[in-house]
Each structure stands twice: as structure tokens, then as C-alpha cells.
Design a protein around this motif. Structure first.
Motif, PDB file in Angstrom:
ATOM      1  N   LYS A 226       0.833  -1.206   0.000  1.00 39.70           N
ATOM      2  CA  LYS A 226       0.000   0.000   0.000  1.00 39.70           C
ATOM      3  C   LYS A 226       0.868   1.257   0.000  1.00 39.70           C
ATOM      4  O   LYS A 226       0.572   2.228  -0.719  1.00 39.70           O
ATOM      5  CB  LYS A 226      -0.919  -0.004   1.219  1.00 39.70           C
ATOM      6  N   VAL A 227       1.933   1.242   0.773  1.00 40.84           N
ATOM      7  CA  VAL A 227       2.841   2.400   0.790  1.00 40.84           C
ATOM      8  C   VAL A 227       3.484   2.586  -0.586  1.00 40.84           C
ATOM      9  O   VAL A 227       3.587   3.708  -1.092  1.00 40.84           O
ATOM     10  CB  VAL A 227       3.923   2.242   1.880  1.00 40.84           C
TER      11      VAL A 227
ATOM     12  N   ALA B 260       6.432   1.575   8.217  1.00 42.16           N
ATOM     13  CA  ALA B 260       5.551   1.521   7.045  1.00 42.16           C
ATOM     14  C   ALA B 260       4.133   1.935   7.423  1.00 42.16           C
ATOM     15  O   ALA B 260       3.465   2.669   6.681  1.00 42.16           O
ATOM     16  CB  ALA B 260       5.551   0.118   6.449  1.00 42.16           C
ATOM     17  N   THR B 261       3.680   1.465   8.574  1.00 42.29           N
ATOM     18  CA  THR B 261       2.355   1.859   9.052  1.00 42.29           C
ATOM     19  C   THR B 261       2.268   3.368   9.205  1.00 42.29           C
ATOM     20  O   THR B 261       1.262   3.993   8.848  1.00 42.29           O
ATOM     21  CB  THR B 261       2.050   1.182  10.400  1.00 42.29           C
ATOM     22  N   SER B 262       3.342   3.966   9.724  1.00 46.17           N
ATOM     23  CA  SER B 262       3.344   5.422   9.919  1.00 46.17           C
ATOM     24  C   SER B 262       3.337   6.179   8.602  1.00 46.17           C
ATOM     25  O   SER B 262       2.951   7.349   8.552  1.00 46.17           O
ATOM     26  CB  SER B 262       4.559   5.833  10.760  1.00 46.17           C
TER      27      SER B 262
ATOM     28  N   PRO C 197      -4.798  11.613   7.562  1.00 52.78           N
ATOM     29  CA  PRO C 197      -4.523  12.713   8.491  1.00 52.78           C
ATOM     30  C   PRO C 197      -4.471  12.290   9.951  1.00 52.78           C
ATOM     31  O   PRO C 197      -3.939  13.006  10.784  1.00 52.78           O
ATOM     32  CB  PRO C 197      -5.694  13.672   8.253  1.00 52.78           C
ATOM     33  N   ASP C 198      -5.039  11.119  10.269  1.00 54.09           N
ATOM     34  CA  ASP C 198      -5.056  10.680  11.659  1.00 54.09           C
ATOM     35  C   ASP C 198      -5.045   9.158  11.712  1.00 54.09           C
ATOM     36  O   ASP C 198      -5.084   8.476  10.681  1.00 54.09           O
ATOM     37  CB  ASP C 198      -6.286  11.241  12.400  1.00 54.09           C
ATOM     38  N   SER C 199      -5.000   8.629  12.927  1.00 56.23           N
ATOM     39  CA  SER C 199      -4.881   7.179  13.088  1.00 56.23           C
ATOM     40  C   SER C 199      -6.097   6.441  12.546  1.00 56.23           C
ATOM     41  O   SER C 199      -5.974   5.343  11.984  1.00 56.23           O
ATOM     42  CB  SER C 199      -4.657   6.833  14.564  1.00 56.23           C
TER      43      SER C 199
ATOM     44  N   SER D 254       1.102   4.850  15.847  1.00 56.44           N
ATOM     45  CA  SER D 254       1.583   3.968  14.776  1.00 56.44           C
ATOM     46  C   SER D 254       1.741   2.540  15.283  1.00 56.44           C
ATOM     47  O   SER D 254       1.379   1.579  14.587  1.00 56.44           O
ATOM     48  CB  SER D 254       2.911   4.479  14.212  1.00 56.44           C
ATOM     49  N   THR D 255       2.277   2.410  16.491  1.00 53.70           N
ATOM     50  CA  THR D 255       2.436   1.078  17.077  1.00 53.70           C
ATOM     51  C   THR D 255       1.083   0.425  17.310  1.00 53.70           C
ATOM     52  O   THR D 255       0.913  -0.784  17.082  1.00 53.70           O
ATOM     53  CB  THR D 255       3.212   1.162  18.403  1.00 53.70           C
TER      54      THR D 255
END
Length: 343
Positions: free
Chosen positions: A104-105, A152-154, A159-161, A217-218
Motif C-alpha cells: 500500500k505504501v 511503514a504503518t506510519s 490525516p489521523d490514526s 503507529s504502534t
């Protein structure tokens, strides 16, 4: 007159030849179908009584998963599904999810973003190593081990989690061809005991290699790993990669062919933790395992295959899954490096 006769003979020949070609093609295709199912059935029978390995227990909830779950699924690029065993029981996807977040990234930001902001070399350390982060000062941490996966998640757009989490669920579900849901007990179990991953995220932040709030992110990464999947889901996800980013069951484009091209090499070099090189040497297929007991592999242009069996070896890879996929690859002769010379 002679010319007309020749044309007549040609037309008659084609008329009788086409059905023969069609029949041969159908017959050959049927044999391939039979060979695939036979290979799966043989592998299941051969390895169903293997008792080696044990469930992951560093995540407490994983220790309670039925160790006897054993299912094999294969999805071809033309949408055919072959299964044997328990292909409906759910397990948490765990590290297999890293592949699809990475994809996705790449899809959103291009392959260079992964190489520049995370790294694509194998770290040479265990999957949750802090030493690797410190030694490389946050560089070359690889998106298929925990530090790189959190990074990668980050990087996921949003705009937000909540937006990032929605995007991750959507892409994982698109690869699987159905809506994936969170295994809440596993998520809670991991979230209560993910201090090491939080430490990794903060260390990455110190080196300028986190691109969103480290705590959030975690948490997103932890939820991502707790998505529920079965063997058919995983095979469909692998089949989508094998099919150049188009899900062979839904026929929807999930990612581009270029994204797949840059995803598979990372799987090849870092997909099975410390044993990635051994796996690739023996199978020739890009793959990814998870400590929930799932393992998928991609035979480019042909099929995706997956096995779910929770007992793991010392490196954290499903024992039965490795045996099964290696057997099927050999039986079908689909190792990409098995090159027949031209004579």
C-alpha cells in the motif's frame, strides 16, 4: 481451378483441426487441475500427523489457538480455488500483514519511498531487534520486520490514526477478496504487551525514521496483526500478487503491476524471519509467514498458495506450512529457477 481447390482443402483442414486443438487444450487443462489437487491432497496426507513445533506463546492469546488446525489452499491467477483440510478456521494474520501494508505504501508513494525511508535489505537480526535499529541508526530496517513494519504503518496516507487504520483494513480486505475483521482478544493481548514495539517506534523517532505519532503507529500496527484470516484468504492474497495486483476472485485491481514487482523481492529476501535465505534456496518462491501459523507463497503468473498450521519452528515459521509448500512446488515443478535448457 487449382487455386480454388487449394483454398477448399485449407478450409476443410481448419474445420476439422480446430475441434482437435480445442479438445487437446481442454484435456491438458483438466490434467493440470487434477495435478494441483493431487499435489495438495498428497501433501496434506503426508504431513498431517507431523507433531513438531509449538504455538507462539509470547503473545498469550496465540498459545490458546488450536494447534491441530491444518488447512491448505491454492488460488490460481485465473480464479480457480483448490483446498484440502481446515480452510475455514480463523487465525490472526500477524506478520503476513506486513506485505500488504508495504504494498500500500509503494502504491501510494512509489517504490523509492520504501527504499529511502525504511530500507529493503535484510537486517541480519531477529524480527523484533532493537540492536538492528541502533546499529543502522534507523536505516535499512526492512518493512517485513517489526521496526520497518511500524515505520511503514506510519507512512500510510491519512490525516489521523483512524484514517490510516481504515486504509490498512481496506487494502488487506481487497487482497483477501472479503471484509477482514479484527480478532479483539488477540489485539488486546498484544496491546497489553507491546512495550518492545513501542520502544522501537520511539527509537526510530529519535533517528527521524518515524513519520507519524509513534504510539499511535504502534497501535495501528498491533491491530493490523490481529486481523482474522483463514487459509483461503491468505491464498487469495498471494494469488492477487501472483496475478499482478488483480484479485483473481473479485477481478478488482488492488495494486499496480509495478507495486507487485517491488513487493515480491522483499518477500524473497526477508519473508521468513531468520530462515528467509533457507526458504528461498529450497522453494524459489517469495513468501511471508506469521506467528499466528499462516504462511503464504507466490508463484508469479501461476498461483498463490497458503497453509495455516499454528505450531512454529524456532525461527517462528509454521512447520507444516513449510513442508507442504515445498512439496507442492517440487511436485508441480514450479520453482522459477528450475530452468529447462533449450536443446
Amino acid at each position: 481451378m487449382m487455386q480454388n481447390t487449394r483454398w477448399l482443402i485449407l478450409v476443410i483442414s481448419i474445420y476439422f483441426l480446430i475441434p482437435s486443438i480445442s479438445l487437446y487444450a481442454q484435456k491438458d487443462k483438466g490434467l493440470r487441475d487434477k495435478d494441483i489437487q493431487t499435489a495438495l491432497d498428497e501433501a496434506y496426507t503426508k504431513y498431517k500427523d507431523v507433531k513438531e513445533g509449538k504455538n507462539a506463546d509470547y503473545i498469550k492469546e496465540l498459545a490458546t489457538v488450536d494447534p491441530n488446525i491444518f488447512g491448505i489452499a491454492l488460488v490460481t491467477t485465473d480464479g480457480k480455488v483448490y483446498t484440502v483440510g481446515d480452510v475455514s478456521s480463523m487465525v490472526s494474520i500477524q506478520s503476513v500483514s506486513k506485505v500488504f501494508t508495504m504494498a500500500k505504501v509503494i502504491e501510494e508513494q512509489g517504490h523509492q519511498a520504501i527504499q529511502d525511508k525504511i530500507g529493503v535489505d535484510a537486517t541480519g537480526e531477529v524480527f523484533n531487534s532493537i540492536v538492528a535499529v541502533e546499529r543502522m541508526k534507523g536505516k535499512e530496517i526492512n518493512p517485513l520486520v517489526n521496526p520497518g513494519a511500524i515505520a511503514a504503518t506510519s507512512l500510510i496516507n491519512g490525516p489521523d490514526s483512524a484514517a490510516k487504520w481504515k486504509s490498512i483494513v481496506e487494502v488487506q480486505s481487497a487482497f483477501a477478496g472479503r471484509q477482514l475483521n479484527l480478532n479483539m482478544p488477540v489485539y488486546i493481548s498484544e496491546a497489553n504487551d507491546n512495550l518492545r514495539n513501542q520502544a522501537i517506534a520511539h527509537l526510530l523517532l529519535a533517528y527521524g525514521r518515524m513519520y507519524f505519532d509513534p504510539v499511535q503507529s504502534t497501535d495501528i500496527y498491533t491491530k493490523q496483526c490481529a486481523l482474522n484470516v483463514n487459509a483461503k484468504d491468505l491464498a487469495t492474497m498471494a494469488g492477487t500478487l501472483a496475478n499482478g495486483g488483480i484479485n483473481p476472485l473479485t477481478e478488482k485491481t488492488v495494486v499496480s503491476v509495478e507495486t507487485v514487482m517491488y513487493t515480491l523481492p522483499v518477500m524473497a529476501t526477508a519473508g521468513l524471519y531468520d530462515d528467509s535465505g533457507i526458504w528461498y534456496y529450497n522453494s524459489g518462491l517469495p513468501a511471508k509467514s506469521g506467528v499466528g501459523g499462516g504462511l503464504l507463497a507466490v508463484c508469479p503468473g501461476k498461483f498463490g498458495i497458503a497453509v495455516v498450521s499454528p505450531p512454529l519452528d524456532a525461527a517462528g515459521n509454521s512447520v507444516k506450512a513449510q513442508l507442504v509448500i515445498k512439496y507442492v512446488v517440487e511436485k508441480l515443478g514450479v520453482n522459477p529457477f528450475l530452468i529447462q535448457p533449450k536443446r
